[in-house]
Design a protein around this motif. Sequence first.
Motif, PDB file in Angstrom:
ATOM      1  N   UNK A  87       0.816  -1.216   0.000  1.00 59.15           N
ATOM      2  CA  UNK A  87       0.000   0.000   0.000  1.00 59.15           C
ATOM      3  C   UNK A  87       0.851   1.267   0.000  1.00 59.15           C
ATOM      4  N   UNK A  88       2.173   1.107  -0.067  1.00 58.56           N
ATOM      5  CA  UNK A  88       3.050   2.267  -0.091  1.00 58.56           C
ATOM      6  C   UNK A  88       3.305   2.883   1.273  1.00 58.56           C
ATOM      7  N   UNK A  89       3.049   2.120   2.340  1.00 59.23           N
ATOM      8  CA  UNK A  89       3.282   2.626   3.697  1.00 59.23           C
ATOM      9  C   UNK A  89       4.673   2.210   4.183  1.00 59.23           C
ATOM     10  N   UNK A  90       5.135   2.856   5.246  1.00 58.63           N
ATOM     11  CA  UNK A  90       6.438   2.530   5.809  1.00 58.63           C
ATOM     12  C   UNK A  90       6.382   1.213   6.575  1.00 58.63           C
ATOM     13  N   UNK A  91       7.487   0.471   6.542  1.00 62.97           N
ATOM     14  CA  UNK A  91       7.614  -0.759   7.319  1.00 62.97           C
ATOM     15  C   UNK A  91       8.856  -0.637   8.193  1.00 62.97           C
ATOM     16  N   UNK A  92       8.711  -0.933   9.480  1.00 59.48           N
ATOM     17  CA  UNK A  92       9.788  -0.840  10.458  1.00 59.48           C
ATOM     18  C   UNK A  92       9.949  -2.198  11.142  1.00 59.48           C
ATOM     19  N   UNK A  93      11.146  -2.488  11.584  1.00 56.92           N
ATOM     20  CA  UNK A  93      11.383  -3.740  12.299  1.00 56.92           C
ATOM     21  C   UNK A  93      12.481  -3.542  13.334  1.00 56.92           C
ATOM     22  N   UNK A  94      12.345  -4.238  14.461  1.00 55.95           N
ATOM     23  CA  UNK A  94      13.341  -4.201  15.522  1.00 55.95           C
ATOM     24  C   UNK A  94      14.214  -5.450  15.404  1.00 55.95           C
ATOM     25  N   UNK A  95      15.521  -5.299  15.318  1.00 59.99           N
ATOM     26  CA  UNK A  95      16.385  -6.481  15.230  1.00 59.99           C
ATOM     27  C   UNK A  95      16.473  -7.192  16.568  1.00 59.99           C
ATOM     28  N   UNK A  96      16.857  -8.449  16.521  1.00 61.76           N
ATOM     29  CA  UNK A  96      17.001  -9.222  17.746  1.00 61.76           C
ATOM     30  C   UNK A  96      18.176 -10.166  17.647  1.00 61.76           C
ATOM     31  N   UNK A  97      18.269 -11.077  18.589  1.00 65.05           N
ATOM     32  CA  UNK A  97      19.349 -12.041  18.617  1.00 65.05           C
ATOM     33  C   UNK A  97      19.251 -13.006  17.438  1.00 65.05           C
ATOM     34  N   UNK A  98      20.388 -13.359  16.860  1.00 71.68           N
ATOM     35  CA  UNK A  98      20.387 -14.330  15.772  1.00 71.68           C
ATOM     36  C   UNK A  98      20.026 -15.726  16.272  1.00 71.68           C
ATOM     37  N   UNK A  99      20.014 -15.913  17.594  1.00 70.38           N
ATOM     38  CA  UNK A  99      19.644 -17.196  18.170  1.00 70.38           C
ATOM     39  C   UNK A  99      18.142 -17.316  18.416  1.00 70.38           C
TER      40      UNK A  99
END
Length: 347
Positions: free
Chosen positions: A229-241
């Motif tokens: 829809x053309x909106x922003x997407x954000x994500x919080x990184x975490x542990x690779x485990x």
Amino acid sequence: MRRLLAALGSPQAVAAATPAALADVIGPARAQALNEPPDDHAKRLAATRAWLDAAPDRRRVLTLADADYPPLLLQAADPPLLLYLEGRHALLATSSVAIVGSRKPTPQGLDNARRLARQLGEHGWTVVSGLAKGIDGAAHLGALDAGAGTVAVVGTGLEQVYPLAHRALAARIAEDGLLVSEFPIGMPLQPDNFPQRNRIIAGLTRGTLVVEAALKSGSLITARLAAEAGREVFAIPGSIQSPQARGCHALLRDGAKLVESVDDVLEELGNEARPAAHDPAPAQPAADDTPDDQVLGALGHDPATLDALIARCGWPAPALNARLMELELEGRVMRLPGGLFQRRGAA
């Protein structure tokens, strides 16, 4: 239903149409189904009226053609024909951000969701989520902590609450925020409803923040719909485990903005939000306005966004949305992906 409205002009005309006329538009099988309402139809209609009458100042059914229909949702690819509302209806017109994530989050994920929701609320943003266990519930609580609005989009009729553990939270949102569903009163719990409601969460908001999510997660559906829809997407990184971080890492690889603090969200969306308590009454078009000339003239012959049309013709968003819907049903304007509108032929 949108094909029927475009072909026949109004809900009343659809209801009065013959089976043959309906079949010409949607095929014989769907036409037959539409002419054979379920056995409990009258009972469910009466239940809906009773639900509305029990709290007329807090409950409402909003139609797709209503001037108060949320402008951002109207720009989405598949806006629902009806929205059932309970609570502060004005929150639909505010600047909002979705916060979604795992139903089985880590303690850190819960803390991040609640803290970021509270901080966004303190900056005037309405937080939208799905009332699910885990991240959704924490996001609603964080927004309420800030004294800000929160919108819960649910996958059942509004007379029931799922999960049952969130009954107290749902009651608080009905009082201080807004409950939203496209599903009618009496709709039972059905698993398929929850992915479907995710498009509303994405469509209502300017951006979607995924706090924690596995690779196969409804939160990733919401993020994908937001991106489409053309909106922003954000994500919080975490542990690779952590399995609960893999969905966020996949989003980050695909171009989502990495979030470490609320400033990362505000940097993209802006610090100035539009809170419900301070919305001015929208101006209305003058009585001698000519909608066809103004809106179609402003649209020109190239695709344009709603914001561009507002700037060109000076109409408030609700009135412009309502007119665009009329022109779409008349077959004179088409809605394109990414929230764009375009004239059809020589309309």
